[in-house]
Design an enzyme around this catalytic site. Structure first.
Site, short mmCIF file in Angstrom:
data_model
loop_
_atom_site.label_atom_id
_atom_site.label_comp_id
_atom_site.label_asym_id
_atom_site.label_seq_id
_atom_site.Cartn_x
_atom_site.Cartn_y
_atom_site.Cartn_z
N CYS A 1 0.87 -1.17 0.00
CA CYS A 1 0.00 0.00 0.00
C CYS A 1 0.92 1.23 0.00
O CYS A 1 2.14 1.13 0.18
CB CYS A 1 -0.90 0.01 1.23
SG CYS A 1 -0.01 0.13 2.81
N HIS B 1 3.05 2.55 10.55
CA HIS B 1 2.00 2.36 11.55
C HIS B 1 1.80 3.56 12.48
O HIS B 1 0.78 3.68 13.14
CB HIS B 1 2.33 1.15 12.44
CG HIS B 1 2.57 -0.12 11.68
ND1 HIS B 1 3.79 -0.44 11.14
CD2 HIS B 1 1.75 -1.14 11.37
CE1 HIS B 1 3.71 -1.61 10.52
NE2 HIS B 1 2.48 -2.05 10.65
N CYS C 1 2.36 6.76 7.97
CA CYS C 1 1.44 6.89 6.86
C CYS C 1 0.55 8.12 7.07
O CYS C 1 0.01 8.30 8.17
CB CYS C 1 0.57 5.64 6.75
SG CYS C 1 -0.73 5.75 5.51
N GLU D 1 -0.15 0.09 15.09
CA GLU D 1 -1.02 1.23 14.81
C GLU D 1 -1.95 1.52 15.98
O GLU D 1 -2.19 2.69 16.33
CB GLU D 1 -1.85 0.97 13.55
CG GLU D 1 -2.73 2.17 13.17
CD GLU D 1 -3.71 1.87 12.05
OE1 GLU D 1 -4.82 2.44 12.08
OE2 GLU D 1 -3.37 1.10 11.13
N SER E 1 1.76 -11.02 9.28
CA SER E 1 0.85 -10.01 8.76
C SER E 1 -0.61 -10.35 9.02
O SER E 1 -1.15 -11.32 8.47
CB SER E 1 1.08 -9.84 7.25
OG SER E 1 0.10 -9.00 6.68
#
Length: 299
Positions: A12, A74, A96, A130, A231
């Site tokens: 992403c 994160h 991000c 996150e 993940s």
């Protein structure tokens, strides 16, 4: 045998941005620390480690001074930035932008809820990087909900503001929203009497991959899903493939591939998580393509 890589799979924007920042920084630096795995993919972590990226945890961060530390996509709680100032650490912030915006929204909502004796609820995985950054915006007062049993920590007679970890399932978020609404009604408090705000904060670049993967899985005879076992996004997206195509296999690399999974006439689709590098999917494709002659002979 036809082998195709899903054009929508791979990093992403946030992960791609963080890795690019790390590589750019290491071009002029002998050592760069990274707070946690930059991506949940051991092969990519190993590749970057060979370039000089050293992964550390929060306890190790406390012992560092006068160095550079990368903040991964994160995001991080306010305490990390405070510690960096105290220890003269230069932060290379690759958080991000979607996550940073969400942190700001959570902080503003928390300030409002504090005045109204309300609660911040986050749909996410406890301990996820996150989520740690998000709960840090609330002085660790946010209630993290993943399972139905976590709902018991919410007081349904008080205001609730709901957010989601950006990489969670859209379907799961709206199911949770309904459950909270039902519990408020069970507590004999109408929604008109209580402030309940549900904020769909899921990243669409991530959530849109589910329908895309469904179509890709249906269009191929065999699916090879490439992802690191750490993940959570990879685990969830693999299940999407498996629901559509029972001939879906989860691998970390080409070393885990079994030639018995394929027939010479198969259409094979390769896809992956938001943490799966394209170079790894290309590597898997090359390996599967090398099996073609062997499969023809087997028939």
């Amino acid at each position: 045998m036809e082998v195709t890589i899903d054009k929508n799979s791979g990093y992403c924007f946030g992960v791609e941005y963080a890795i690019q920042m790390a590589e750019d920084e290491m071009e002029g630096s002998d050592k760069l620390y990274c707070l946690g795995d930059i991506v949940h993919n051991d092969m990519e972590v190993r590749r970057l480690s060979q370039k000089g990226l050293e992964v550390i945890d929060r306890e190790q961060l406390k012992c560092l001074t006068d160095c550079k530390v990368l903040i991964r996509a994160h995001g991080e709680p306010p305490e990390t930035y405070k510690l960096a100032i105290e220890n003269n650490i230069e932060l290379i912030d690759a958080s991000c932008p979607v996550v940073l915006k969400l942190q700001h929204r959570v902080k503003n909502a928390f300030d409002k809820m504090e005045k109204e004796d309300g609660q911040i609820v986050i749909y996410g995985k406890k301990g996820h990087a996150e989520v740690i950054g998000l709960t840090g915006q609330t002085l660790e007062k946010a209630i993290v909900v993943m399972e139905d049993s976590d709902l018991e920590h919410i007081d349904f007679t008080k205001p609730v503001t709901l957010f989601s970890q950006t990489t969670k399932s859209t379907k799961g978020f709206y199911e949770l929203k309904e459950k909270i609404s039902d519990r408020i009604q069970e507590a004999k408090v109408s929604l008109s009497e209580i402030d309940f705000n549900a904020n769909d904060s899921i990243c669409r670049q991530v959530s849109n991959r589910e329908p895309q993967l469904r179509n890709f899985s249906a269009a191929n005879d065999v699916i090879i899903f490439v992802s690191g076992k750490k993940s959570s996004n990879g685990k969830a997206l693999y299940q999407v493939c498996l629901q559509v195509n029972p001939q879906s296999y989860f691998v970390e690399s080409e070393e885990e591939i079994n030639s018995a999974w394929f027939r010479s006439a198969d259409k094979v689709g390769i896809c992956g998580a938001t943490s799966t590098p394209m170079w790894l999917m290309e590597q898997v494709k090359d390996y599967i393509s090398s099996l073609k002659g062997e499969l023809v002979m087997a028939e």
